[in-house]
Design an enzyme around this catalytic site. Structure first.
Site, PDB file in Angstrom:
ATOM      1  CD  GLU A  83       0.493  -9.260  -6.843  1.00 40.31           C
ATOM      2  OE1 GLU A  83       0.010 -10.137  -6.096  1.00 40.31           O
ATOM      3  OE2 GLU A  83      -0.138  -8.258  -7.211  1.00 40.31           O
ATOM      4  NE  ARG A 134      -8.931  -7.367   1.309  1.00 40.16           N
ATOM      5  CZ  ARG A 134      -8.559  -7.109   0.061  1.00 40.16           C
ATOM      6  NH1 ARG A 134      -9.454  -7.104  -0.916  1.00 40.16           N
ATOM      7  NH2 ARG A 134      -7.296  -6.852  -0.218  1.00 40.16           N
ATOM      8  CB  THR A 192     -11.160  -3.584  -2.368  1.00 36.26           C
ATOM      9  OG1 THR A 192     -10.776  -4.267  -3.555  1.00 36.26           O
ATOM     10  CG2 THR A 192     -10.027  -2.692  -1.899  1.00 36.26           C
ATOM     11  CE1 TYR A 235      -1.749  -2.677  -3.110  1.00 34.32           C
ATOM     12  CE2 TYR A 235      -0.291  -1.754  -1.470  1.00 34.32           C
ATOM     13  CZ  TYR A 235      -1.284  -2.644  -1.822  1.00 34.32           C
ATOM     14  OH  TYR A 235      -1.814  -3.507  -0.887  1.00 34.32           O
ATOM     15  CE  LYS A 245      -3.414  -5.237   1.956  1.00 31.07           C
ATOM     16  NZ  LYS A 245      -4.318  -4.260   1.320  1.00 31.07           N
ATOM     17  NE  ARG A 302      -8.804 -10.535  -5.705  1.00 30.19           N
ATOM     18  CZ  ARG A 302      -8.493  -9.244  -5.585  1.00 30.19           C
ATOM     19  NH1 ARG A 302      -7.358  -8.878  -5.008  1.00 30.19           N
ATOM     20  NH2 ARG A 302      -9.307  -8.307  -6.014  1.00 30.19           N
ATOM     21  CG  HIS A 320      -2.011  -8.113  -1.908  1.00 31.49           C
ATOM     22  ND1 HIS A 320      -2.606  -7.295  -2.850  1.00 31.49           N
ATOM     23  CD2 HIS A 320      -1.246  -8.999  -2.609  1.00 31.49           C
ATOM     24  CE1 HIS A 320      -2.215  -7.676  -4.064  1.00 31.49           C
ATOM     25  NE2 HIS A 320      -1.383  -8.707  -3.942  1.00 31.49           N
ATOM     26  CG  PHE A 325      -6.341   5.762  -1.836  1.00 32.07           C
ATOM     27  CD1 PHE A 325      -5.476   4.675  -1.971  1.00 32.07           C
ATOM     28  CD2 PHE A 325      -7.445   5.829  -2.675  1.00 32.07           C
ATOM     29  CE1 PHE A 325      -5.703   3.679  -2.917  1.00 32.07           C
ATOM     30  CE2 PHE A 325      -7.688   4.841  -3.629  1.00 32.07           C
ATOM     31  CZ  PHE A 325      -6.803   3.765  -3.754  1.00 32.07           C
ATOM     32  CG  ASN A 355      -7.831  -4.268   2.551  1.00 35.36           C
ATOM     33  OD1 ASN A 355      -6.629  -4.404   2.799  1.00 35.36           O
ATOM     34  ND2 ASN A 355      -8.269  -3.989   1.339  1.00 35.36           N
TER      35      ASN A 355
HETATM   36  P1  TYD Z   1      -6.909  -2.620  -5.147  1.00 30.50           P
HETATM   37  O1  TYD Z   1      -5.760  -3.174  -5.946  1.00 30.50           O
HETATM   38  O2  TYD Z   1      -7.932  -1.780  -5.856  1.00 30.50           O
HETATM   39  O3  TYD Z   1      -7.742  -3.774  -4.406  1.00 30.50           O
HETATM   40  P2  TYD Z   1      -7.336  -5.211  -3.825  1.00 30.50           P
HETATM   41  O4  TYD Z   1      -6.434  -5.021  -2.650  1.00 30.50           O
HETATM   42  O5  TYD Z   1      -8.669  -5.793  -3.420  1.00 30.50           O
HETATM   43  O6  TYD Z   1      -6.701  -5.991  -4.944  1.00 30.50           O
HETATM   44  O7  TYD Z   1      -6.352  -1.725  -3.960  1.00 30.50           O
HETATM   45  C1  TYD Z   1      -5.150  -2.042  -3.315  1.00 30.50           C
HETATM   46  C2  TYD Z   1      -5.220  -1.541  -1.907  1.00 30.50           C
HETATM   47  O8  TYD Z   1      -5.338  -0.122  -1.893  1.00 30.50           O
HETATM   48  C3  TYD Z   1      -6.422  -2.020  -1.115  1.00 30.50           C
HETATM   49  O9  TYD Z   1      -6.284  -3.344  -0.656  1.00 30.50           O
HETATM   50  C4  TYD Z   1      -6.465  -1.014  -0.004  1.00 30.50           C
HETATM   51  C5  TYD Z   1      -6.005   0.265  -0.695  1.00 30.50           C
HETATM   52  N1  TYD Z   1      -7.152   1.150  -1.004  1.00 30.50           N
HETATM   53  C6  TYD Z   1      -7.345   2.280  -0.223  1.00 30.50           C
HETATM   54  O10 TYD Z   1      -6.561   2.564   0.683  1.00 30.50           O
HETATM   55  N2  TYD Z   1      -8.435   3.090  -0.491  1.00 30.50           N
HETATM   56  C7  TYD Z   1      -9.320   2.801  -1.478  1.00 30.50           C
HETATM   57  O11 TYD Z   1     -10.300   3.560  -1.676  1.00 30.50           O
HETATM   58  C8  TYD Z   1      -9.111   1.617  -2.269  1.00 30.50           C
HETATM   59  C9  TYD Z   1     -10.067   1.239  -3.364  1.00 30.50           C
HETATM   60  C10 TYD Z   1      -8.016   0.831  -2.003  1.00 30.50           C
END
Ligand code: TYD
Length: 155
Positions: free
Chosen positions: A126, A102, A91, A49, A9, A85, A115, A57, A112
């Site tokens: 994806e 992370r 996350t 997303y 990212k 993963r 992805h 957010f 974080n």
């Molecule tokens: P998600 O698909 O829930 O998790 P992951 O990336 O672990 O598969 O969320 C996608 C992205 O959305 C996450 O990496 C960062 C962002 N995000 C936020 O900005 N705020 C939040 O509270 C959450 C849960 C995710």
């Protein structure tokens, strides 16, 4: 062999963490089979997303994800989706276990650093969201015979 998508990212590029993170995947034994740098635009972020489109957010997330280029890559290996993963961690950086990417490099729920696809079905969607078939490389990696046992390698 199984393949999965990762995205370095914008924070990992800005913070100069790409090499260190890629090194972790390589040391684990994962094989890099595709990689490119792109700006993630509104359209692609909307698809990627989609499951978060109603979250408060979401607009901030899209602004962050398009604030600088990202590197997208495909990693290959036995159980690659689950393994990646596991290496990436949960996350939110401030909750992720120490020793995960992370957990070691992030203290944010948004910034974080990487992805990683969360299932085989999503990995397939994806990978082809970001790459054409001819951008994914098939090659013999010389250390495979020492990374896997004879009966683990799918020829
Ligand atoms: P998600 O698909 O829930 O998790 P992951 O990336 O672990 O598969 O969320 C996608 C992205 O959305 C996450 O990496 C960062 C962002 N995000 C936020 O900005 N705020 C939040 O509270 C959450 C849960 C995710």
């Amino acid at each position: 062999m199984e393949q999965t998508l990762i995205i370095f990212k914008p924070d990992s590029l800005n913070r100069g963490l790409v090499g260190e993170i890629l090194h972790r995947f390589e040391r684990k034994g994962l094989k890099l089979v595709a990689m490119k740098m792109i700006y993630l635009d509104d359209d692609i972020l909307g698809s990627h997303y989609f499951h978060l489109k109603d979250k408060a957010f979401f607009p901030v997330l899209k602004r962050f994800m398009s604030s600088a280029p990202s590197l997208v890559a495909v990693l290959e290996g036995v159980n690659a989706v689950e393994v990646v993963r596991f290496l990436v961690g949960s996350t939110k950086g401030y909750e992720a276990d120490a020793g995960t990417i992370r957990g070691d490099y992030s203290i944010s729920s948004q910034c974080n650093v990487v992805h990683a696809s969360d299932s085989k079905v999503n990995a397939n969607i994806e990978i082809y969201r970001f790459f054409k078939e001819d951008e994914i490389f098939s090659y013999d990696k010389i250390d495979l015979d020492f990374i896997y046992s004879e009966d683990e390698i799918e020829k």
